[in-house]
Design a protein around this motif. Structure first.
Motif, PDB file in Angstrom:
ATOM      1  N   ALA A 115      17.364  24.332  19.230  1.00 42.65           N
ATOM      2  CA  ALA A 115      17.235  23.363  18.141  1.00 42.65           C
ATOM      3  C   ALA A 115      16.268  23.932  17.112  1.00 42.65           C
ATOM      4  CB  ALA A 115      16.742  22.028  18.680  1.00 42.65           C
ATOM      5  N   GLY A 116      16.646  23.872  15.839  1.00 43.53           N
ATOM      6  CA  GLY A 116      15.820  24.423  14.766  1.00 43.53           C
ATOM      7  C   GLY A 116      16.296  25.787  14.283  1.00 43.53           C
ATOM      8  N   ASP A 117      17.127  26.480  15.093  1.00 47.36           N
ATOM      9  CA  ASP A 117      17.708  27.751  14.651  1.00 47.36           C
ATOM     10  C   ASP A 117      18.695  27.493  13.518  1.00 47.36           C
ATOM     11  OD1 ASP A 117      16.306  29.034  16.668  1.00 47.36           O
ATOM     12  OD2 ASP A 117      18.055  29.439  17.921  1.00 47.36           O
ATOM     13  N   THR A 118      19.005  28.545  12.793  1.00 46.82           N
ATOM     14  CA  THR A 118      20.009  28.496  11.736  1.00 46.82           C
ATOM     15  C   THR A 118      20.976  29.643  11.947  1.00 46.82           C
ATOM     16  OG1 THR A 118      18.375  27.616  10.183  1.00 46.82           O
ATOM     17  CG2 THR A 118      20.356  28.571   9.236  1.00 46.82           C
ATOM     18  N   LEU A 119      22.260  29.387  11.729  1.00 47.52           N
ATOM     19  CA  LEU A 119      23.251  30.461  11.741  1.00 47.52           C
ATOM     20  C   LEU A 119      23.548  30.858  10.307  1.00 47.52           C
ATOM     21  CD1 LEU A 119      25.875  29.340  14.409  1.00 47.52           C
ATOM     22  CD2 LEU A 119      24.124  31.115  14.621  1.00 47.52           C
ATOM     23  N   ARG A 120      23.368  32.129   9.984  1.00 43.74           N
ATOM     24  CA  ARG A 120      23.734  32.676   8.671  1.00 43.74           C
ATOM     25  C   ARG A 120      25.157  33.213   8.817  1.00 43.74           C
ATOM     26  NH1 ARG A 120      22.921  32.366   3.683  1.00 43.74           N
ATOM     27  NH2 ARG A 120      20.686  32.273   4.037  1.00 43.74           N
TER      28      ARG A 120
ATOM     29  N   VAL B  85      24.416  27.250   8.902  1.00 40.89           N
ATOM     30  CA  VAL B  85      24.689  26.090   9.746  1.00 40.89           C
ATOM     31  C   VAL B  85      23.409  25.808  10.517  1.00 40.89           C
ATOM     32  CG1 VAL B  85      26.070  25.174  11.645  1.00 40.89           C
ATOM     33  CG2 VAL B  85      27.145  26.700   9.965  1.00 40.89           C
ATOM     34  N   ASN B  86      22.884  24.588  10.379  1.00 34.96           N
ATOM     35  CA  ASN B  86      21.665  24.201  11.078  1.00 34.96           C
ATOM     36  C   ASN B  86      21.992  23.785  12.508  1.00 34.96           C
ATOM     37  OD1 ASN B  86      20.013  24.602   8.801  1.00 34.96           O
ATOM     38  ND2 ASN B  86      20.601  22.598   8.017  1.00 34.96           N
TER      39      ASN B  86
ATOM     40  N   LEU C  98      33.461  39.113   9.132  1.00 38.79           N
ATOM     41  CA  LEU C  98      32.768  37.916   9.572  1.00 38.79           C
ATOM     42  C   LEU C  98      31.463  38.369  10.192  1.00 38.79           C
ATOM     43  CD1 LEU C  98      32.485  34.897  10.299  1.00 38.79           C
ATOM     44  CD2 LEU C  98      33.701  35.427  12.428  1.00 38.79           C
ATOM     45  N   HIS C  99      30.347  37.944   9.612  1.00 40.60           N
ATOM     46  CA  HIS C  99      29.025  38.256  10.147  1.00 40.60           C
ATOM     47  C   HIS C  99      28.304  36.937  10.393  1.00 40.60           C
ATOM     48  CE1 HIS C  99      28.761  42.569   8.290  1.00 40.60           C
ATOM     49  NE2 HIS C  99      29.794  42.417   9.098  1.00 40.60           N
ATOM     50  N   ILE C 100      27.910  36.715  11.633  1.00 37.32           N
ATOM     51  CA  ILE C 100      27.143  35.520  11.999  1.00 37.32           C
ATOM     52  C   ILE C 100      25.878  35.992  12.700  1.00 37.32           C
ATOM     53  CG2 ILE C 100      27.099  33.395  13.351  1.00 37.32           C
ATOM     54  CD1 ILE C 100      30.120  33.228  12.994  1.00 37.32           C
ATOM     55  N   ARG C 101      24.744  35.571  12.151  1.00 35.78           N
ATOM     56  CA  ARG C 101      23.448  35.962  12.719  1.00 35.78           C
ATOM     57  C   ARG C 101      22.600  34.723  12.956  1.00 35.78           C
ATOM     58  NH1 ARG C 101      24.501  40.082   8.993  1.00 35.78           N
ATOM     59  NH2 ARG C 101      24.338  42.169   9.865  1.00 35.78           N
ATOM     60  N   ALA C 102      21.944  34.686  14.119  1.00 32.48           N
ATOM     61  CA  ALA C 102      21.020  33.601  14.417  1.00 32.48           C
ATOM     62  C   ALA C 102      19.688  33.910  13.761  1.00 32.48           C
ATOM     63  CB  ALA C 102      20.863  33.458  15.923  1.00 32.48           C
ATOM     64  N   GLU C 103      19.150  32.934  13.049  1.00 35.08           N
ATOM     65  CA  GLU C 103      17.828  33.062  12.447  1.00 35.08           C
ATOM     66  C   GLU C 103      16.936  32.032  13.106  1.00 35.08           C
ATOM     67  OE1 GLU C 103      18.565  32.477   8.270  1.00 35.08           O
ATOM     68  OE2 GLU C 103      19.354  34.506   8.035  1.00 35.08           O
ATOM     69  N   ARG C 104      15.837  32.512  13.649  1.00 33.54           N
ATOM     70  CA  ARG C 104      14.925  31.636  14.386  1.00 33.54           C
ATOM     71  C   ARG C 104      13.700  31.321  13.545  1.00 33.54           C
ATOM     72  NH1 ARG C 104      17.867  31.605  18.874  1.00 33.54           N
ATOM     73  NH2 ARG C 104      18.740  33.540  19.616  1.00 33.54           N
ATOM     74  N   PRO C 105      13.200  30.078  13.650  1.00 33.65           N
ATOM     75  CA  PRO C 105      12.023  29.702  12.836  1.00 33.65           C
ATOM     76  C   PRO C 105      10.772  30.431  13.284  1.00 33.65           C
ATOM     77  CG  PRO C 105      12.740  27.846  14.212  1.00 33.65           C
ATOM     78  CD  PRO C 105      13.677  28.991  14.455  1.00 33.65           C
TER      79      PRO C 105
END
Length: 128
Positions: free
Chosen positions: A60-65, A100-101, A121-128
């Motif tokens: 929870a709180g991660d974002t997908l770019r 995507v939050n 298609l590039h999907i990366r997890a971004e963590r706070p």
């Protein structure tokens, strides 16, 4: 008699050709670069036919770019929450670069379906 054998042979050849064409249309293939790791799912597609998926463990709180570009064919993307509910579904025709939050921790499934597609298609997890 010769005519019957000739007709039978021609029928068998036409049936075999039809099966070959049908099998070629429905078969899955991928040409390009595919990276699946704990923080990313990256597809650089020269040609893709069929489906592929990857699971990311997110908090929870991660974002997908998400970056999605379709140059040829069709490519659809679904991002499913841990309980199997779609939190994003699209084909790159409206939004091609977005985030995507993530509101719930767990395993998120990224499902891709392609029909004679070329693109990325590039999907990366971004963590706070």
């Amino acid at each position: 008699m010769k005519r019957t054998v000739l007709l039978f042979t021609a029928s068998v050849l036409l049936l075999a050709a039809g099966i070959t064409v049908f099998a070629g249309c429905s078969r899955e293939d991928f040409t390009g670069s595919r990276v699946k790791n704990p923080d990313a799912y990256l597809l650089d597609i020269e040609r893709m036919q069929g489906t592929d998926s990857h699971t990311l463990s997110l908090r929870a709180g991660d974002t997908l770019r998400v970056e999605l570009q379709v140059e040829e064919g069709a490519l659809s993307l679904d991002i499913l929450s841990p309980d199997g509910v779609s939190i994003y579904s699209g084909n790159g025709k409206g939004a091609s670069d977005f985030t995507v939050n993530i509101t719930e921790s767990g395993a998120y499934t990224i499902a891709v379906e392609a029909q004679r597609a070329k693109g990325m298609l590039h999907i990366r997890a971004e963590r706070p």
